[in-house]
Design an enzyme around this catalytic site. Sequence first.
Site, PDB file in Angstrom:
ATOM      1  N   LEU A  12      12.277   6.067   2.433  1.00  0.00           N
ATOM      2  CA  LEU A  12      11.021   7.065   2.404  1.00  0.00           C
ATOM      3  C   LEU A  12      10.672   7.559   3.628  1.00  0.00           C
ATOM      4  O   LEU A  12      10.433   8.690   3.886  1.00  0.00           O
ATOM      5  CB  LEU A  12       9.699   6.347   1.433  1.00  0.00           C
ATOM      6  CG  LEU A  12       8.498   7.332   1.539  1.00  0.00           C
ATOM      7  CD1 LEU A  12       8.891   8.742   0.807  1.00  0.00           C
ATOM      8  CD2 LEU A  12       7.596   6.608   0.933  1.00  0.00           C
ATOM      9  N   THR A  63      10.595  -5.428   0.218  1.00  0.00           N
ATOM     10  CA  THR A  63      11.093  -4.966  -1.285  1.00  0.00           C
ATOM     11  C   THR A  63      12.066  -5.639  -1.554  1.00  0.00           C
ATOM     12  O   THR A  63      12.798  -5.568  -2.756  1.00  0.00           O
ATOM     13  CB  THR A  63      11.451  -3.662  -0.831  1.00  0.00           C
ATOM     14  OG1 THR A  63      12.507  -3.329   0.061  1.00  0.00           O
ATOM     15  CG2 THR A  63      10.228  -2.601  -0.676  1.00  0.00           C
ATOM     16  N   THR A 102       3.983   0.056  -6.025  1.00  0.00           N
ATOM     17  CA  THR A 102       5.027  -0.058  -7.187  1.00  0.00           C
ATOM     18  C   THR A 102       4.722  -0.240  -8.593  1.00  0.00           C
ATOM     19  O   THR A 102       3.495  -0.539  -8.915  1.00  0.00           O
ATOM     20  CB  THR A 102       5.867  -1.341  -6.699  1.00  0.00           C
ATOM     21  OG1 THR A 102       6.936  -1.503  -7.569  1.00  0.00           O
ATOM     22  CG2 THR A 102       5.113  -2.668  -6.761  1.00  0.00           C
ATOM     23  N   ASP A 103       5.699   0.044  -9.411  1.00  0.00           N
ATOM     24  CA  ASP A 103       5.574  -0.323 -10.911  1.00  0.00           C
ATOM     25  C   ASP A 103       5.315  -1.642 -11.193  1.00  0.00           C
ATOM     26  O   ASP A 103       5.002  -2.108 -12.303  1.00  0.00           O
ATOM     27  CB  ASP A 103       6.645   0.533 -11.677  1.00  0.00           C
ATOM     28  CG  ASP A 103       8.046   0.093 -11.416  1.00  0.00           C
ATOM     29  OD1 ASP A 103       8.170  -0.002 -10.236  1.00  0.00           O
ATOM     30  OD2 ASP A 103       8.712  -0.670 -12.072  1.00  0.00           O
ATOM     31  N   TYR A 126       6.958 -10.395  -5.614  1.00  0.00           N
ATOM     32  CA  TYR A 126       6.970  -8.971  -5.123  1.00  0.00           C
ATOM     33  C   TYR A 126       5.863  -8.157  -5.755  1.00  0.00           C
ATOM     34  O   TYR A 126       4.912  -7.591  -4.969  1.00  0.00           O
ATOM     35  CB  TYR A 126       8.388  -8.224  -5.276  1.00  0.00           C
ATOM     36  CG  TYR A 126       8.340  -6.899  -5.166  1.00  0.00           C
ATOM     37  CD1 TYR A 126       8.108  -6.468  -3.582  1.00  0.00           C
ATOM     38  CD2 TYR A 126       8.463  -5.976  -6.143  1.00  0.00           C
ATOM     39  CE1 TYR A 126       8.118  -5.099  -3.515  1.00  0.00           C
ATOM     40  CE2 TYR A 126       8.335  -4.714  -5.775  1.00  0.00           C
ATOM     41  CZ  TYR A 126       8.430  -3.991  -4.490  1.00  0.00           C
ATOM     42  OH  TYR A 126       8.155  -2.698  -4.272  1.00  0.00           O
ATOM     43  N   LYS A 130       2.297  -6.919  -3.850  1.00  0.00           N
ATOM     44  CA  LYS A 130       2.059  -5.306  -3.862  1.00  0.00           C
ATOM     45  C   LYS A 130       0.457  -4.973  -4.479  1.00  0.00           C
ATOM     46  O   LYS A 130      -0.113  -4.229  -4.099  1.00  0.00           O
ATOM     47  CB  LYS A 130       3.009  -4.570  -4.391  1.00  0.00           C
ATOM     48  CG  LYS A 130       4.269  -4.535  -3.921  1.00  0.00           C
ATOM     49  CD  LYS A 130       4.353  -3.813  -2.480  1.00  0.00           C
ATOM     50  CE  LYS A 130       4.189  -2.445  -2.481  1.00  0.00           C
ATOM     51  NZ  LYS A 130       4.135  -1.738  -1.198  1.00  0.00           N
TER      52      LYS A 130
END
Length: 287
Positions: A12, A63, A102-103, A126, A130
């Site tokens: 990104l 990540t 994040t999802d 993770y 997040k």
Amino acid sequence: MNILITGANGQLGNEMRNVLSAHDCYNVTYTDVAELDLTDAQALCNFFDSHDIDIVVNCAAYTAVDAAEDNEPLCRLINVDAVKLLATAAQAHNARVIHVSTDYVFDGKGHRPYREDDTTCPQSVYGSTKLDGEKALFGAAPSSVVLRTAWLYSPYGKNFVKTMLMLGKTRDSLNVVVDQVGTPTYARDLALAIKAIIDAPQWVPGIYHFSDEGAISWYDFTKAIHRLAGIATCNVSPCMSDQFPAKAARPNYSVLDKSKIKATYGITIPYWEDSLKHCLNRLKENE
């Protein structure tokens, strides 16, 4: 406008460079850990003291989903503690923050696109870090924007698209999971959405979901990658997740509802296959 991009060497971050460099109305400072250690409170304070930052776009994150299961302290340091320190410094210097999440904050057991106010229930280290990072951000800088995204890919770094291209060219057959459904997200599209928020006439803080449009399994995504890239020599077969045990649980369903960001910021979101074609063309040009 003075903008700070953290994690600038990632997928990104690199797309933010491409999107913002095309316009001369921004004065952008791009940093990664070598230029600015987000876990160092004094370094952050010194940086903000010497730079008149208006907006921070935090692209930095830990990540490595499976590795996080064995490295929770490091994952938490980057995804939670560093976010809090960055938000605290930004708040003290009247800078606004756009933070990427994040999802994985959801359990992936739903059957309709996840809305921003749906119950969170992360199933991995993770995902937990997040989610805690989101909470730390709003605790330190309440007027921030969080963008939850999923299945990110780009011409940069390591990602699913580049891996499937490589495997498709070097293997006769592949098994890819068919029971995990989500939406591939082209990092350039997310960067353009962030630019739209930066340029918006009104700043509306809160949590927003962003991915490309549509829904697909990893198996179907792989088939599309190979079809569009002209790879016909690799036989791709569907399999179930339990055939590929992983340390960290993956969401079985992680489609995100983008209604809020479209209504609030007037963002038009591309269909995933159209964006995949764009990315594959860029990769071909770089060969």
